[in-house]
Design an enzyme around this catalytic site. Sequence first.
Site, PDB file in Angstrom:
ATOM      1  N   ARG A  78       1.317  -8.112   8.214  1.00 39.19           N
ATOM      2  CA  ARG A  78       1.985  -6.810   8.224  1.00 39.19           C
ATOM      3  C   ARG A  78       1.277  -5.897   9.211  1.00 39.19           C
ATOM      4  NH1 ARG A  78       0.712  -3.523   3.423  1.00 39.19           N
ATOM      5  NH2 ARG A  78      -0.470  -2.344   4.960  1.00 39.19           N
ATOM      6  N   HIS A 119       1.915   0.010   5.272  1.00 42.47           N
ATOM      7  CA  HIS A 119       2.857  -0.385   4.217  1.00 42.47           C
ATOM      8  C   HIS A 119       4.133   0.448   4.311  1.00 42.47           C
ATOM      9  CE1 HIS A 119       4.814  -1.031   0.425  1.00 42.47           C
ATOM     10  NE2 HIS A 119       4.674   0.242   0.144  1.00 42.47           N
ATOM     11  N   TYR A 149      -8.343   0.456   4.544  1.00 41.01           N
ATOM     12  CA  TYR A 149      -8.617  -0.823   3.869  1.00 41.01           C
ATOM     13  C   TYR A 149      -8.663  -2.042   4.787  1.00 41.01           C
ATOM     14  CZ  TYR A 149      -3.456  -0.721   3.751  1.00 41.01           C
ATOM     15  OH  TYR A 149      -2.132  -0.622   4.073  1.00 41.01           O
TER      16      TYR A 149
END
Lengths: 325, 395
Positions: free
Chosen positions: B282, B286, B295
């Site tokens: 990805r 998000h 993160y």
Amino acid sequence: MAKMNILQAVNNALHIAMEDNEKVMVFGEDVGHFGGVFRATSNLQEKFGRDRVFNTPLVEQGIIGFANGLASQGSVPVAEIQFGDYIFPAFDQIVNETAKFRYRSGGQFSVGSLTIRTPYGGGIAGGHYHSQSPEAFFAHCPGIKIVIPRNPYQAKGLLLASIRDDNPVLFMEPKRLYRASVGEVPEEDYQLPLGKAEVVKEGSDITLLAWGAQMEIIEKAAEMAEKDGVSSEIIDLRSIQPWDADTICQSVEKTGRLLINHEAPLTGGFAAEVAATVQERCFLNLESPIARVCGLDTPYPLAHEKEYMPDHLKTYEAIMRTMHF
Amino acid sequence: MKTRNHLSHVGIAHEVNIISNGLIDIPMLQILSQDGVVHKEAVEPELDQETALKMYTTMQFTRVLDERMVAAQRQGRISFYLASTGEEGATVASAAALEPQDMIMSQYREQGSLAYRGYSTEQFMNQMFSNEKEPNKGRQMPIHYGAKELNFMTISSPLGTQIPQAAGYAYGQKMAGEPAVTICYFGEGAASEGDFHAGVNMAAVLNCPVIFFCRNNGYAISTPAEEQFAGDGIASRGIGYGVKTIRVDGNDVLGVYAATQKAREIALAENCPVLIEAMTYRLAAHSTSDDPTGYRSKEEEAKWQERDPIARMAKWLVSKGWLDEDANKKEVEQMRQEVLQELKRVEQVPICKIDELVTDVYAEVPPILQKQLSELKAHIKKYPEAYPKTAGRID
């Protein structure tokens, strides 16, 4: 006409629905060859084949998710949840999916052909997880209909109407009466209207409202009160959602008093919705506070089942308190 | 009657032998190398120039749309967006391997599949601006697309719910005798939901012609895959359910296309589910409500940028002599202009009239909802300045 109990009436309705429409499919845990733990689906698989009547793996969220998919495709699923107590794993599928399917897609897709059958209610020494009456959880959820019959005639007519209704219906069957309630049922196809309450007995002093297995409780309490000269109007709500506020309010405008009885716990139970609506619409007609005779706010108990239940004696006492307010 | 019972496949052992993870090797199919060359041992799927170019331009369109709409969200023009950067290969190539009558049930990061089916820029915009031309009537958040005419089921936010639904939908297709399957997309995070277990198991037991397509992109919001599961990804679970399974390089369009085409063939011929786990990354945040710098590292992202499915396919197309890179650059620039123009035009379209607030809850509007609508209209009429989007258009 034939004599049937509620299970036979449900079974008869399923036979008729499946004969009438080849898109109707019946499935759930143990509903196949075995015919269901209560035998409501007896002989269906033999008659209509394994493709249309089948066992599923033991997974409630899967049963309802699968049913949602089938219904959105154009089939007519009649899914069974073995006990109302075990419907909660499927709560997400029912509340977030079933109920919102049509609305969220702007009417492009819907699961209106879905019917979920489930036995509910206590009085059978079922303890916590074979006794619950979860209708109020679902009454708070726009998009589904909730229907509860009180006898075999109602069960057949309301189930056929539920299967054919263009909205998803949660059809809750009073399991305490499955075999206990026996009555005359027409053998032919017929439907009873959803969303309509039924005035079972007319009266002038107080309106008594219940649904499902509690109907015989309020009828018994009304007989006791009649000996004290109280004339009760007895109403079966039949549909919890959408519910027939007009019939209830018309009755309360006449009698001036209302008692609502349900097995489920008091707090957050559907009686609260009815009471709030009636006091808003019938404020000038009410001569006493609206009485609610319900289960206690505890999990459904085993040893104290008799004490827990909103039985005819508790109902009779509440009628008399209301009359003498 | 079937003679199979629960002991049919059980062999006998006489030693205590605890089975551990990793004994079954599930390799990843890769047809196109990272350099855009077909591996010597691999079989290139039959793909004509027109289809290949449609796949390529659809991937580019998806990326253009994503870039523009992330910017539009940053500017406050739409409330929310969710990009698919890095995963266009998996979604577009799988959609290309299907037939138009196949139902697509997606999670929310599969705009590439919808674009491949022909959803127009205007339709994408209508949905994101929640306007009166939007089929959902402005009721759902941006990116919750649905198109009945394209057999693309309306998206919902709850994760995994579409997995058992896809099994049911496919069962219905089979019963109706349709030559069609259902494809069900979901991420590796959603595969942790109970509905994954429910849906895949039911599809296997009830013989449903459904393709379960997992986009394993390494993250579920901030949660890396190693905090999501301890087994060998999602593919190893398929075996446990008795489901035919393949793992594929999700950034290799030829691999995804070949795997999906084969899966469809099997699902339809044998009335059974097939699980595809597409390994990808990805590259996007998000969603517009997320910042991945909290993160994961820039180095990690850079490594995956080099594996971009669009660039990889471009090299292959050029080697075939099917792609003129200069002409393509102009085409992409044109796409950008068109997307911007549509955005400016569509953001002027009004939202639905207030009456649509109560329709489609049920097939018919129940009396209590009619009453609530009348009261609401009277209220809006009294305070029109507080409700500017609907006040001027009350009957």
